[in-house]
Design an enzyme around this catalytic site. Structure first.
Site, PDB file in Angstrom:
ATOM      1  CD  GLN A  16      -0.560  11.156 -68.930  1.00 53.60           C
ATOM      2  OE1 GLN A  16      -1.253  10.931 -69.921  1.00 53.60           O
ATOM      3  NE2 GLN A  16       0.224  10.245 -68.401  1.00 53.60           N
ATOM      4  CB  ILE A  39     -13.123  22.917 -69.973  1.00 54.58           C
ATOM      5  CG1 ILE A  39     -14.616  23.159 -70.076  1.00 54.58           C
ATOM      6  CG2 ILE A  39     -12.808  21.764 -69.039  1.00 54.58           C
ATOM      7  CD1 ILE A  39     -15.129  23.031 -71.473  1.00 54.58           C
ATOM      8  CE1 TYR A 144      -7.061  10.128 -78.310  1.00 50.64           C
ATOM      9  CE2 TYR A 144      -6.165   7.912 -78.222  1.00 50.64           C
ATOM     10  CZ  TYR A 144      -5.994   9.272 -78.100  1.00 50.64           C
ATOM     11  OH  TYR A 144      -4.771   9.780 -77.752  1.00 50.64           O
TER      12      TYR A 144
HETATM   13  C1  AKB Z   1      -4.760   6.073 -74.543  1.00 53.69           C
HETATM   14  O1  AKB Z   1      -4.472   5.026 -73.926  1.00 53.69           O
HETATM   15  O2  AKB Z   1      -5.871   6.314 -75.023  1.00 53.69           O
HETATM   16  C2  AKB Z   1      -3.663   7.090 -74.768  1.00 53.69           C
HETATM   17  C3  AKB Z   1      -2.991   6.894 -76.074  1.00 53.69           C
HETATM   18  C4  AKB Z   1      -2.135   5.726 -76.296  1.00 53.69           C
HETATM   19  O3  AKB Z   1      -3.149   7.702 -76.943  1.00 53.69           O
HETATM   20  N1  AKB Z   1      -2.706   7.021 -73.691  1.00 53.69           N
END
Ligand code: AKB
Length: 314
Positions: A16, A39, A144
């Site tokens: 993105q 990739i 994350y």
């Molecule tokens: C997500 O929603 O994981 C990403 C971010 C806010 O880092 N768009």
């Protein structure tokens, strides 16, 4: 500017942010000085030099950097919040190990500058949710977010220990019409436009009152380039900068879309992403980015909605 002395490698160029960043970097440095890697091949990247790269393969990465005499790396490859929760061990491996490979390139003086994105996902349920400051409690609850928080600490450590010039922004949800989002909790704020134009209705995976920090992609790309082009002494934070654009909930964006498409309907079916959104800030205080390198956003909600609806072709 194909005689630029900079040679830029973008890792994760097909994503993105990568697609839009490649375009803007090409305008500044000349497409011949942009090495786009991902990739798998992507026809949207055919204007640049392209290299297939698995960001986890350090030898492949080092070979590409040497072959093209790369000076700067924009390292964008990552698993985001929603896909990361489905595949936590791989998210951790990809997000951390690929960052180490890039930081080591700079430590060993093969490259001079790194851009690496962090996220509002570094914050967690114990963080103050309104006007969240740069320095605050951070107990992220997604893999994350944990990987981005750890990454921020490593970036700062490499800066202090090895003088690595690494720069970073904690992106909010990014909304643009040139590229599709991939696996985030904020993705609804892009999908909603396509569904509004195609079907005049959208089923949202977050509840109507879930406010999150967001930003138009043009603002995010401009911020990234402004940060990267700022003189070294202005960059006082080597973890990652808070960055604020706007903040809204699904109901508010739907109301704004209705001003353009009056029969647009939204309904709500929250799924596992609701818990992720509930752990994140609702709005961000980015005083440091404003003071240190002069950040100012352009898009508010009416401008963003009008811009998205006028550009998306169904
Ligand atoms: C997500 O929603 O994981 C990403 C971010 C806010 O880092 N768009």
């Amino acid at each position: 500017m194909s005689n630029s002395t900079e040679k830029i490698l973008i890792i994760g160029a097909g994503g993105q942010i990568g697609l839009e960043l490649a375009f803007e970097l090409g305008k500044i440095y000349g497409n011949a000085n942009i090495v786009a890697s991902d990739i798998k091949e992507n026809t949207a990247l055919s204007s640049y030099i392209f290299e297939t790269l698995d960001a986890l393969n350090k030898d492949q990465l080092f070979a590409i950097v040497k072959k093209h005499k790369i000076t700067q790396v924009y390292h964008l490859a990552a698993l985001l919040s929603a896909t990361g929760e489905q595949n936590p061990m791989f998210a951790w491996k990809l997000n951390m190990e690929s960052l180490f490979h890039v930081l080591d390139l700079a430590k060993e003086k093969h490259i001079q500058k790194i851009y690496w994105p962090s996220s509002i996902a570094v914050f967690g349920p114990t963080t103050p949710r309104l006007n969240t400051p740069q320095f605050t409690v951070m107990e992220p609850s997604t893999i994350y977010g944990i990987s981005k928080q750890a990454g921020e600490r490593w970036c700062e450590w490499y800066f202090h220990k090895y003088n690595v010039d690494v720069r970073s922004i904690r992106y909010p949800g990014l909304i643009g019409w040139k590229s599709a989002p991939g696996g985030g909790t904020t993705d609804y704020a892009v999908h909603i436009f396509y569904e509004a134009l195609k079907n005049k209705s959208y089923t949202c995976f977050l509840s109507e009152t879930t406010a999150l920090p967001m930003m138009h992609m043009e603002d995010a790309i401009r911020a990234t380039l402004e940060l990267m082009h700022s003189p070294n002494e202005k960059i006082k934070i080597r973890g990652s900068y808070n960055l604020s654009g706007l903040s809204f909930n699904p109901k508010q964006i739907a109301e704004e879309i209705k001003k353009h498409i009056p029969d647009f309907k939204i309904n709500y079916q929250p799924d596992f992403r609701q818990a992720i959104a509930d752990s994140w800030p609702q709005s961000i205080n980015d005083l440091e980015a404003r003071e240190h390198w002069g950040w100012k956003e352009y898009y508010d909600l009416p401008k963003l909605v009008a811009n998205m609806l006028s550009h998306i072709k169904i």
